[in-house]
Design a protein around this motif. Structure first.
Motif, mmCIF file in Angstrom:
data_model
loop_
_atom_site.group_PDB
_atom_site.id
_atom_site.type_symbol
_atom_site.label_atom_id
_atom_site.label_comp_id
_atom_site.label_asym_id
_atom_site.label_seq_id
_atom_site.Cartn_x
_atom_site.Cartn_y
_atom_site.Cartn_z
ATOM 1 N N MET A 90 52.531 2.617 21.800
ATOM 2 C CA MET A 90 52.111 2.499 20.403
ATOM 3 C C MET A 90 50.595 2.376 20.273
ATOM 4 O O MET A 90 50.006 2.778 19.267
ATOM 5 C CB MET A 90 52.768 1.271 19.755
ATOM 6 N N LEU A 91 49.958 1.801 21.291
ATOM 7 C CA LEU A 91 48.519 1.555 21.236
ATOM 8 C C LEU A 91 47.685 2.788 21.577
ATOM 9 O O LEU A 91 46.455 2.716 21.595
ATOM 10 C CB LEU A 91 48.149 0.407 22.178
ATOM 11 N N ARG A 92 48.314 3.924 21.827
ATOM 12 C CA ARG A 92 47.574 5.133 22.186
ATOM 13 C C ARG A 92 46.871 5.788 20.992
ATOM 14 O O ARG A 92 45.897 6.518 21.164
ATOM 15 C CB ARG A 92 48.510 6.165 22.815
ATOM 16 N N ALA A 93 47.368 5.567 19.786
ATOM 17 C CA ALA A 93 46.893 6.345 18.638
ATOM 18 C C ALA A 93 45.389 6.205 18.425
ATOM 19 O O ALA A 93 44.693 7.205 18.179
ATOM 20 C CB ALA A 93 47.647 5.933 17.379
ATOM 21 N N GLY A 94 44.854 4.986 18.490
ATOM 22 C CA GLY A 94 43.434 4.772 18.257
ATOM 23 C C GLY A 94 42.544 5.413 19.299
ATOM 24 O O GLY A 94 41.656 6.219 18.954
ATOM 25 N N PRO A 95 42.730 5.085 20.580
ATOM 26 C CA PRO A 95 41.874 5.708 21.595
ATOM 27 C C PRO A 95 42.033 7.215 21.674
ATOM 28 O O PRO A 95 41.058 7.929 21.901
ATOM 29 C CB PRO A 95 42.295 5.025 22.901
ATOM 30 N N ASP A 96 43.258 7.715 21.483
ATOM 31 C CA ASP A 96 43.458 9.174 21.507
ATOM 32 C C ASP A 96 42.656 9.839 20.385
ATOM 33 O O ASP A 96 42.080 10.918 20.567
ATOM 34 C CB ASP A 96 44.938 9.512 21.356
ATOM 35 N N MET A 97 42.634 9.206 19.212
ATOM 36 C CA MET A 97 41.880 9.755 18.096
ATOM 37 C C MET A 97 40.385 9.794 18.404
ATOM 38 O O MET A 97 39.712 10.812 18.214
ATOM 39 C CB MET A 97 42.150 8.922 16.834
ATOM 40 N N CYS A 98 39.839 8.681 18.910
ATOM 41 C CA CYS A 98 38.410 8.642 19.229
ATOM 42 C C CYS A 98 38.056 9.643 20.323
ATOM 43 O O CYS A 98 37.033 10.335 20.242
ATOM 44 C CB CYS A 98 38.013 7.237 19.654
ATOM 45 N N ASP A 99 38.900 9.743 21.340
ATOM 46 C CA ASP A 99 38.643 10.690 22.426
ATOM 47 C C ASP A 99 38.639 12.127 21.905
ATOM 48 O O ASP A 99 37.839 12.960 22.351
ATOM 49 C CB ASP A 99 39.695 10.544 23.520
ATOM 50 N N ALA A 100 39.536 12.426 20.960
ATOM 51 C CA ALA A 100 39.602 13.783 20.410
ATOM 52 C C ALA A 100 38.323 14.143 19.666
ATOM 53 O O ALA A 100 37.827 15.278 19.757
ATOM 54 C CB ALA A 100 40.814 13.920 19.494
ATOM 55 N N TRP A 101 37.754 13.176 18.933
ATOM 56 C CA TRP A 101 36.503 13.452 18.220
ATOM 57 C C TRP A 101 35.337 13.576 19.194
ATOM 58 O O TRP A 101 34.464 14.427 19.015
ATOM 59 C CB TRP A 101 36.255 12.380 17.158
ATOM 60 N N GLU A 102 35.311 12.761 20.221
ATOM 61 C CA GLU A 102 34.225 12.872 21.195
ATOM 62 C C GLU A 102 34.289 14.204 21.936
ATOM 63 O O GLU A 102 33.260 14.745 22.355
ATOM 64 C CB GLU A 102 34.296 11.724 22.204
ATOM 65 N N ALA A 103 35.496 14.762 22.094
ATOM 66 C CA ALA A 103 35.674 15.992 22.865
ATOM 67 C C ALA A 103 35.211 17.246 22.126
ATOM 68 O O ALA A 103 35.138 18.326 22.722
ATOM 69 C CB ALA A 103 37.147 16.147 23.256
#
Length: 268
Positions: A90-103
């Motif tokens: 469940m805790l993946r949503a935040g870091p996955d979102m930030c990583d996608a923008w950084e990418a």
């Protein structure tokens, strides 16, 4: 001529020339980040990553940028009753979102009005530049609430403002006004209130006038040089969040906030 599309219920992407403007707006004065909105923001970044016609992306909120995670979201409340394995997922949503923008290879400029809190800070430092209205402020409330700062955020802030100021910003949980943010390097330009989007768009237009391949290569090279060790230092921050959010101090912090009293922390 501009072309507009939507992602989920609250996100619009408007493309004009080599610039895309992404707006996430829940139509209220908090513009909180629900779990579904986090997933939709990640999906938006993935769509843009495949867009070779766009050189610059402006990201903005609604009346304010965002008040951070939506603590009223049922998906967040469900974590308390979940198993540890379920909670980690469940805790993946935040870091996955930030990583996608950084990418993203496009240059990303964040237009901030009002306030940028918690997860909003995490999202904004995943991008390249931040333009703020003069009355806007940043704040990280996680530590005073007995949690840790996660979403792979801490090394990104160290990259921007250095370790001492990152500690001040993170540990004390105090507001950082636009002037201080610019002095620190957290904000790149301050403008009149209400003008952040137009100012960010001017930055994007400057990028759009440059050779697109050269811009993408320069951005990616600089980002990789600055962030090469970030993943190593944050791979467990979601697990740290899962642990901290089960502590007695976290419960005491939340109760004290709701009861408008000073918390009594014990380290348990």
């Amino acid at each position: 001529m501009s072309v507009k599309e939507t992602v989920g219920d609250f996100i619009t992407i408007e493309r004009e020339g080599r610039v895309a403007v992404v707006r996430f707006d829940r139509g209220d004065r908090i513009n909180a980040l629900s779990v579904q909105l986090l997933r939709d923001l990640a999906q938006t970044a993935r769509l843009l990553r495949e867009d070779i016609e766009t050189s610059a992306v402006v990201l903005t909120g609604g009346q304010v940028f965002t008040g951070g995670a939506d603590l009223t979201d049922p998906a967040i409340r469900q974590r308390a009753a979940a198993s540890l394995l379920e909670r980690r997922e469940m805790l993946r949503a935040g870091p996955d979102m930030c990583d996608a923008w950084e990418a993203l290879d496009q240059v990303t400029i964040v237009a901030i009005e009002g306030f940028c809190i918690g997860g909003g800070v995490a999202l904004s430092v995943s991008c390249d530049f931040r333009v703020t209205g003069k009355s806007a402020y940043f704040r990280l409330p996680e530590i005073p609430l007995g949690m840790n700062m996660s979403w792979h955020t801490q090394p990104r802030m160290v990259n921007l403002i250095g370790p001492s100021r990152t500690k001040q910003f993170t540990i004390f949980g105090e507001k950082v006004d636009a002037g201080t943010a610019e002095k620190w390097g957290l904000a790149d330009e301050i403008c009149e209130d209400g003008a952040a989007l137009a100012t960010a768009r001017r930055w994007a237009d400057k990028v759009a006038a440059l050779p697109p391949v050269s811009v993408r290569m320069a951005k990616r090279g600089i980002t990789q040089a600055a962030t090469a060790l970030n993943a190593v230092s944050t791979f467990m921050d979601a697990d740290q969040f899962a642990l901290a959010s089960t502590s007695e101090d976290h419960r005491e912090a939340v109760n004290a906030f709701l009861e408008k009293r000073k918390p009594d922390f014990t380290g348990r």
